[in-house]
Write an enzyme that holds these catalytic residues in place. Structure first.
Site, PDB file in Angstrom:
ATOM      1  N   CYS A 115      38.303  30.897  34.824  1.00 46.86           N
ATOM      2  CA  CYS A 115      37.882  31.830  35.878  1.00 46.86           C
ATOM      3  C   CYS A 115      39.060  32.578  36.509  1.00 46.86           C
ATOM      4  O   CYS A 115      38.869  33.631  37.111  1.00 46.86           O
ATOM      5  CB  CYS A 115      37.093  31.088  36.947  1.00 46.86           C
ATOM      6  SG  CYS A 115      35.531  30.448  36.310  1.00 46.86           S
ATOM      7  N   HIS A 255      37.225  36.062  43.214  1.00 42.80           N
ATOM      8  CA  HIS A 255      36.425  35.550  42.100  1.00 42.80           C
ATOM      9  C   HIS A 255      35.025  35.247  42.630  1.00 42.80           C
ATOM     10  O   HIS A 255      34.864  34.669  43.700  1.00 42.80           O
ATOM     11  CB  HIS A 255      37.079  34.282  41.551  1.00 42.80           C
ATOM     12  CG  HIS A 255      36.242  33.591  40.535  1.00 42.80           C
ATOM     13  ND1 HIS A 255      35.617  34.255  39.501  1.00 42.80           N
ATOM     14  CD2 HIS A 255      35.908  32.273  40.391  1.00 42.80           C
ATOM     15  CE1 HIS A 255      34.947  33.390  38.760  1.00 42.80           C
ATOM     16  NE2 HIS A 255      35.103  32.182  39.282  1.00 42.80           N
ATOM     17  N   ASN A 285      28.461  33.847  38.333  1.00 41.51           N
ATOM     18  CA  ASN A 285      29.875  33.617  38.010  1.00 41.51           C
ATOM     19  C   ASN A 285      30.117  34.048  36.562  1.00 41.51           C
ATOM     20  O   ASN A 285      29.666  33.392  35.631  1.00 41.51           O
ATOM     21  CB  ASN A 285      30.198  32.127  38.203  1.00 41.51           C
ATOM     22  CG  ASN A 285      31.658  31.801  37.936  1.00 41.51           C
ATOM     23  OD1 ASN A 285      32.401  32.622  37.402  1.00 41.51           O
ATOM     24  ND2 ASN A 285      32.064  30.605  38.291  1.00 41.51           N
TER      25      ASN A 285
END
Ligand code: COA
Length: 328
Positions: A115, A255, A285
């Site tokens: 990520c 993020h 996500n």
């Protein structure tokens, strides 16, 4: 004395057509729209079609970034592509993108920091440019996490989505004077990993260990606990490196893992929520794609404009986390 900076001169994004909303998720696993929205802020996610690979999403996002920067692929020196879901174990997905874009010189490779991958890729590209080794670098975050999810595990499958975002970095002369509005480009990056936390977020397979792709496993509560602490500290470190304060930030592009992590980090940093770009409700996500997807949205709708100080941050498996501050 002027300094060489990497200016972000164009952004692009691509999301697969297929959308799975929370109601459809609730038909797949034992969950509800109310649970997902209250715990994560996620309302829907995009999922790649059969035969649609990470490279396909990446090419579309990269083409949009090149068009926004008015740059031809043949003028690009390098591609750095962040992904944890490559088309194949090798070659690098970046080389597939290179060929598809018609870029017949330079070099292309992947960066794997899950990520945080886009922040890592930005840092790598920034270093190539400031070292004088490249003039123009395409930085891409592209993922098809739908392919590594355990679709019977409600604790993870509701959280992720597919997508790609890209930026073009171009060499630019900056003043190097902290706080100078004309000192445009990436001002600082800061990276961290702590491999002791492997078991909190990982994929339980791979070519060397199991010879299978494996599926994502996560101890959500533990990840959550570390996320706010690590993110707020790396934001402080990144700003300090650039000689800036929290009050200098015009936009935060975090993020997009979870709205509660985004809000918790903003609260800890005393940042007004109006300055935070949020897409997690619509994208979920998307791992390395989440920051460039959010950037492309905020640049595209006119929120981020030339001269703005933009703070990007991310954290994920490894743990790996990082920050990047740029003046647009
Ligand atoms: N639908 C309904 N119930 C669910 C569920 C779902 N999709 N997923 C888990 N539950 C249940 C659990 O089984 C548990 O039930 P129990 O109390 O009967 O055992 C209950 O909900 C609470 O689970 P818990 O794990 O305590 O929830 P939480 O408040 O910690 O929220 C996350 C779970 C995953 C949303 C949260 O921990 C989180 O966001 N973590 C960070 C994850 C992340 O963003 N990772 C990526 C970083 S890159």
């Amino acid at each position: 004395m002027t300094v060489r900076r990497a200016l972000i001169s164009g952004c692009g994004a691509y999301l697969p057509e297929r959308v799975i909303d929370n109601a459809e998720m609730a038909a797949l696993v034992d969950t509800t729209d109310e649970w997902i929205v209250s715990r994560t802020g996620i309302r829907q996610r995009h999922v790649a079609a059969e035969g649609e690979f990470t490279s396909h999403l990446a090419v579309k996002a990269a083409s949009a970034a090149l068009a926004a920067a008015d740059c031809q692929a043949t003028d690009v020196d390098a591609i750095v592509l962040a992904t944890a879901t490559p088309d194949e174990t090798f070659p690098a997905t970046a080389t597939v993108v290179q060929a598809e874009l018609g870029m017949v010189r330079g070099f292309a490779f992947d960066v794997q920091a899950v990520c945080s991958g886009f922040i890592y890729a930005l840092a790598v590209a920034d270093n190539f440019i400031t070292a004088g080794q490249a003039e123009r670098v395409l930085v891409i975050g592209a993922e098809t996490f739908s392919r590594i999810l355990d679709w019977s595990d409600r604790t993870t499958c509701v959280l992720f989505g597919d997508g790609a975002g890209a930026v073009l970095l171009e060499a630019n002369e900056g003043s190097g004077v902290s706080g100078d509005p004309s000192d445009r480009g990436i001002l600082a990056t800061q990276l961290h990993t702590d491999g002791r936390h492997h078991d909190m977020l990982y994929v339980d397979g791979g070519p060397s260990s199991t010879q299978t792709t494996g599926q994502l496993r996560m101890l959500g509560k533990e990840v959550f606990r570390h996320a706010v602490t690590n993110l707020s500290s790396v934001v402080g470190e990144t700003l300090a490196k650039a000689g800036l304060e929290t009050s200098d930030i015009d936009w935060v592009v975090p993020h997009q893992a979870n709205k509660r992590i985004i809000d918790g980090t903003a609260r800890k940093l005393k940042l007004a929520s109006e300055k935070v770009v949020v897409t997690v409700d619509r994208h979920a996500n998307t791992s390395a794609a989440s920051v460039p997807l959010a950037l492309a949205e905020a640049v595209g709708d006119g929120r981020i404009t030339a001269g703005d100080v933009v703070l990007m941050e991310a954290m994920g498996g490894g743990f790996a986390w990082g920050g990047c501050v740029a003046r647009w």
